[in-house]
Design a protein around this motif. Sequence first.
Motif, PDB file in Angstrom:
ATOM      1  N   VAL A   6       0.844  -1.200   0.000  1.00  0.00           N
ATOM      2  CA  VAL A   6       0.000   0.000   0.000  1.00  0.00           C
ATOM      3  C   VAL A   6       0.875   1.245   0.000  1.00  0.00           C
ATOM      4  CG1 VAL A   6      -1.754   1.310   1.266  1.00  0.00           C
ATOM      5  CG2 VAL A   6      -1.842  -1.188   1.245  1.00  0.00           C
ATOM      6  N   TRP A   7       0.541   2.162  -0.915  1.00  0.00           N
ATOM      7  CA  TRP A   7       1.265   3.432  -1.005  1.00  0.00           C
ATOM      8  C   TRP A   7       0.298   4.586  -0.798  1.00  0.00           C
ATOM      9  CZ3 TRP A   7       6.507   3.974  -1.817  1.00  0.00           C
ATOM     10  CH2 TRP A   7       7.193   2.794  -2.078  1.00  0.00           C
ATOM     11  N   GLU A   8       0.760   5.616  -0.144  1.00  0.00           N
ATOM     12  CA  GLU A   8      -0.029   6.826   0.032  1.00  0.00           C
ATOM     13  C   GLU A   8       0.540   7.892  -0.888  1.00  0.00           C
ATOM     14  OE1 GLU A   8      -0.322  10.165   3.418  1.00  0.00           O
ATOM     15  OE2 GLU A   8      -0.904   8.155   4.078  1.00  0.00           O
ATOM     16  N   ILE A   9      -0.341   8.476  -1.694  1.00  0.00           N
ATOM     17  CA  ILE A   9       0.074   9.502  -2.638  1.00  0.00           C
ATOM     18  C   ILE A   9      -0.657  10.791  -2.301  1.00  0.00           C
ATOM     19  CG2 ILE A   9       0.111  10.197  -5.063  1.00  0.00           C
ATOM     20  CD1 ILE A   9       0.002   7.184  -5.751  1.00  0.00           C
ATOM     21  N   ALA A  10       0.066  11.870  -2.168  1.00  0.00           N
ATOM     22  CA  ALA A  10      -0.532  13.186  -1.930  1.00  0.00           C
ATOM     23  C   ALA A  10      -0.124  14.094  -3.086  1.00  0.00           C
ATOM     24  CB  ALA A  10      -0.053  13.752  -0.605  1.00  0.00           C
ATOM     25  N   ASP A  11      -1.081  14.882  -3.547  1.00  0.00           N
ATOM     26  CA  ASP A  11      -0.806  15.773  -4.665  1.00  0.00           C
ATOM     27  C   ASP A  11      -1.758  16.955  -4.598  1.00  0.00           C
ATOM     28  OD1 ASP A  11       0.284  16.785  -6.966  1.00  0.00           O
ATOM     29  OD2 ASP A  11      -0.537  15.256  -8.287  1.00  0.00           O
ATOM     30  N   ALA A  12      -1.369  18.042  -5.187  1.00  0.00           N
ATOM     31  CA  ALA A  12      -2.250  19.206  -5.319  1.00  0.00           C
ATOM     32  C   ALA A  12      -2.850  19.165  -6.719  1.00  0.00           C
ATOM     33  CB  ALA A  12      -1.460  20.488  -5.116  1.00  0.00           C
ATOM     34  N   VAL A  13      -4.156  19.321  -6.799  1.00  0.00           N
ATOM     35  CA  VAL A  13      -4.853  19.238  -8.080  1.00  0.00           C
ATOM     36  C   VAL A  13      -5.673  20.502  -8.274  1.00  0.00           C
ATOM     37  CG1 VAL A  13      -6.535  17.945  -9.433  1.00  0.00           C
ATOM     38  CG2 VAL A  13      -5.013  16.729  -7.870  1.00  0.00           C
ATOM     39  N   MET A  71     -11.964   5.245 -12.222  1.00  0.00           N
ATOM     40  CA  MET A  71     -11.304   4.094 -12.853  1.00  0.00           C
ATOM     41  C   MET A  71     -10.504   3.275 -11.834  1.00  0.00           C
ATOM     42  SD  MET A  71      -8.258   5.567 -15.184  1.00  0.00           S
ATOM     43  CE  MET A  71      -6.767   6.208 -14.511  1.00  0.00           C
ATOM     44  N   PHE A  72     -10.241   3.854 -10.661  1.00  0.00           N
ATOM     45  CA  PHE A  72      -9.528   3.115  -9.621  1.00  0.00           C
ATOM     46  C   PHE A  72     -10.470   2.299  -8.742  1.00  0.00           C
ATOM     47  CE2 PHE A  72      -6.793   6.745 -10.650  1.00  0.00           C
ATOM     48  CZ  PHE A  72      -5.641   6.072 -11.008  1.00  0.00           C
ATOM     49  N   ALA A  73     -11.783   2.460  -8.972  1.00  0.00           N
ATOM     50  CA  ALA A  73     -12.833   1.697  -8.280  1.00  0.00           C
ATOM     51  C   ALA A  73     -12.618   1.696  -6.766  1.00  0.00           C
ATOM     52  CB  ALA A  73     -12.913   0.298  -8.849  1.00  0.00           C
ATOM     53  N   ASP A  74     -12.504   0.510  -6.180  1.00  0.00           N
ATOM     54  CA  ASP A  74     -12.378   0.424  -4.729  1.00  0.00           C
ATOM     55  C   ASP A  74     -10.923   0.388  -4.252  1.00  0.00           C
ATOM     56  OD1 ASP A  74     -11.772  -2.100  -5.677  1.00  0.00           O
ATOM     57  OD2 ASP A  74     -12.965  -3.154  -4.174  1.00  0.00           O
ATOM     58  N   SER A  75     -10.013   0.793  -5.120  1.00  0.00           N
ATOM     59  CA  SER A  75      -8.588   0.818  -4.742  1.00  0.00           C
ATOM     60  C   SER A  75      -8.176   2.122  -4.088  1.00  0.00           C
ATOM     61  CB  SER A  75      -7.716   0.596  -5.981  1.00  0.00           C
ATOM     62  OG  SER A  75      -7.965  -0.672  -6.534  1.00  0.00           O
ATOM     63  N   GLU A 128      -9.587   5.794  -1.711  1.00  0.00           N
ATOM     64  CA  GLU A 128     -10.595   6.514  -0.946  1.00  0.00           C
ATOM     65  C   GLU A 128     -10.272   7.996  -1.047  1.00  0.00           C
ATOM     66  OE1 GLU A 128     -12.436   7.088   3.540  1.00  0.00           O
ATOM     67  OE2 GLU A 128     -10.706   5.776   3.259  1.00  0.00           O
ATOM     68  N   VAL A 129     -11.240   8.777  -1.468  1.00  0.00           N
ATOM     69  CA  VAL A 129     -11.063  10.222  -1.541  1.00  0.00           C
ATOM     70  C   VAL A 129     -11.394  10.791  -0.160  1.00  0.00           C
ATOM     71  CG1 VAL A 129     -11.885  12.359  -2.597  1.00  0.00           C
ATOM     72  CG2 VAL A 129     -11.607  10.298  -3.998  1.00  0.00           C
ATOM     73  N   ILE A 130     -10.458  11.487   0.422  1.00  0.00           N
ATOM     74  CA  ILE A 130     -10.639  12.072   1.749  1.00  0.00           C
ATOM     75  C   ILE A 130     -11.158  13.502   1.642  1.00  0.00           C
ATOM     76  CG2 ILE A 130      -9.492  12.635   3.929  1.00  0.00           C
ATOM     77  CD1 ILE A 130      -9.570   9.627   3.305  1.00  0.00           C
ATOM     78  N   GLU A 131     -10.569  14.267   0.778  1.00  0.00           N
ATOM     79  CA  GLU A 131     -10.974  15.653   0.569  1.00  0.00           C
ATOM     80  C   GLU A 131     -10.576  16.084  -0.829  1.00  0.00           C
ATOM     81  OE1 GLU A 131      -7.195  17.713   2.872  1.00  0.00           O
ATOM     82  OE2 GLU A 131      -9.139  17.806   3.796  1.00  0.00           O
ATOM     83  N   PRO A 132     -11.154  17.119  -1.354  1.00  0.00           N
ATOM     84  CA  PRO A 132     -12.101  18.066  -0.781  1.00  0.00           C
ATOM     85  C   PRO A 132     -13.492  17.439  -0.623  1.00  0.00           C
ATOM     86  CG  PRO A 132     -11.744  18.608  -3.077  1.00  0.00           C
ATOM     87  CD  PRO A 132     -10.797  17.478  -2.736  1.00  0.00           C
ATOM     88  N   THR A 133     -14.297  18.042   0.212  1.00  0.00           N
ATOM     89  CA  THR A 133     -15.607  17.506   0.557  1.00  0.00           C
ATOM     90  C   THR A 133     -16.498  17.302  -0.655  1.00  0.00           C
ATOM     91  OG1 THR A 133     -15.458  18.545   2.718  1.00  0.00           O
ATOM     92  CG2 THR A 133     -17.637  17.853   2.020  1.00  0.00           C
ATOM     93  N   PHE A 134     -16.530  18.277  -1.576  1.00  0.00           N
ATOM     94  CA  PHE A 134     -17.416  18.134  -2.742  1.00  0.00           C
ATOM     95  C   PHE A 134     -17.047  16.908  -3.574  1.00  0.00           C
ATOM     96  CE2 PHE A 134     -13.991  20.570  -4.694  1.00  0.00           C
ATOM     97  CZ  PHE A 134     -13.894  20.022  -5.970  1.00  0.00           C
ATOM     98  N   LEU A 135     -15.752  16.577  -3.639  1.00  0.00           N
ATOM     99  CA  LEU A 135     -15.324  15.412  -4.409  1.00  0.00           C
ATOM    100  C   LEU A 135     -15.637  14.123  -3.655  1.00  0.00           C
ATOM    101  CD1 LEU A 135     -14.042  14.257  -6.910  1.00  0.00           C
ATOM    102  CD2 LEU A 135     -11.801  14.675  -5.890  1.00  0.00           C
ATOM    103  N   ARG A 136     -15.400  14.120  -2.364  1.00  0.00           N
ATOM    104  CA  ARG A 136     -15.751  12.945  -1.554  1.00  0.00           C
ATOM    105  C   ARG A 136     -17.252  12.675  -1.648  1.00  0.00           C
ATOM    106  NH1 ARG A 136     -13.679   9.626   2.388  1.00  0.00           N
ATOM    107  NH2 ARG A 136     -15.213   8.822   3.861  1.00  0.00           N
ATOM    108  N   ASP A 137     -18.061  13.736  -1.596  1.00  0.00           N
ATOM    109  CA  ASP A 137     -19.513  13.584  -1.706  1.00  0.00           C
ATOM    110  C   ASP A 137     -19.915  12.971  -3.045  1.00  0.00           C
ATOM    111  OD1 ASP A 137     -19.736  14.684   0.816  1.00  0.00           O
ATOM    112  OD2 ASP A 137     -20.442  16.640   0.106  1.00  0.00           O
ATOM    113  N   GLU A 138     -19.270  13.405  -4.119  1.00  0.00           N
ATOM    114  CA  GLU A 138     -19.585  12.852  -5.441  1.00  0.00           C
ATOM    115  C   GLU A 138     -19.172  11.389  -5.531  1.00  0.00           C
ATOM    116  OE1 GLU A 138     -20.672  12.088  -9.372  1.00  0.00           O
ATOM    117  OE2 GLU A 138     -21.441  13.442  -7.836  1.00  0.00           O
ATOM    118  N   MET A 139     -18.021  11.030  -4.971  1.00  0.00           N
ATOM    119  CA  MET A 139     -17.585   9.635  -4.994  1.00  0.00           C
ATOM    120  C   MET A 139     -18.520   8.778  -4.132  1.00  0.00           C
ATOM    121  SD  MET A 139     -15.139   9.716  -7.137  1.00  0.00           S
ATOM    122  CE  MET A 139     -14.243   8.184  -7.000  1.00  0.00           C
TER     123      MET A 139
END
Length: 88
Positions: free
Chosen positions: A8-15, A37-41, A43-54
């Motif tokens: 398991v790898w954790e990736i952080a990036d600014a988008v 496309m990453f399906a259940d691989s 989890e979106v933590i933030e921003p809230t609007f994106l987490r809500d859509e997922m």
Amino acid sequence: MKSVSSDVWEIADAVLFPKHFKKQKPDGFYIANFLSMFADSIEVIEPTFLRDEMTRRSRALNQLYNHAEEDGKQISIIKQSPDAIANL
């Protein structure tokens, strides 16, 4: 990028999100389509609007695959047109 465990790898990036075509707010559908496309691989933590859509997409898929048939009848989960969804 950092290793969390052996597989398991954790990736952080600014988008930077493009603006919604009708409103001056970030277009969550744009990046959600990519992340889907990453399906259940992932989890979106933030921003809230994106987490809500997922979360919305996950619930819709859950309903589709876990409740596709009830009493032998197909259940439709599409409750709004894509145009109506885009006009959130």
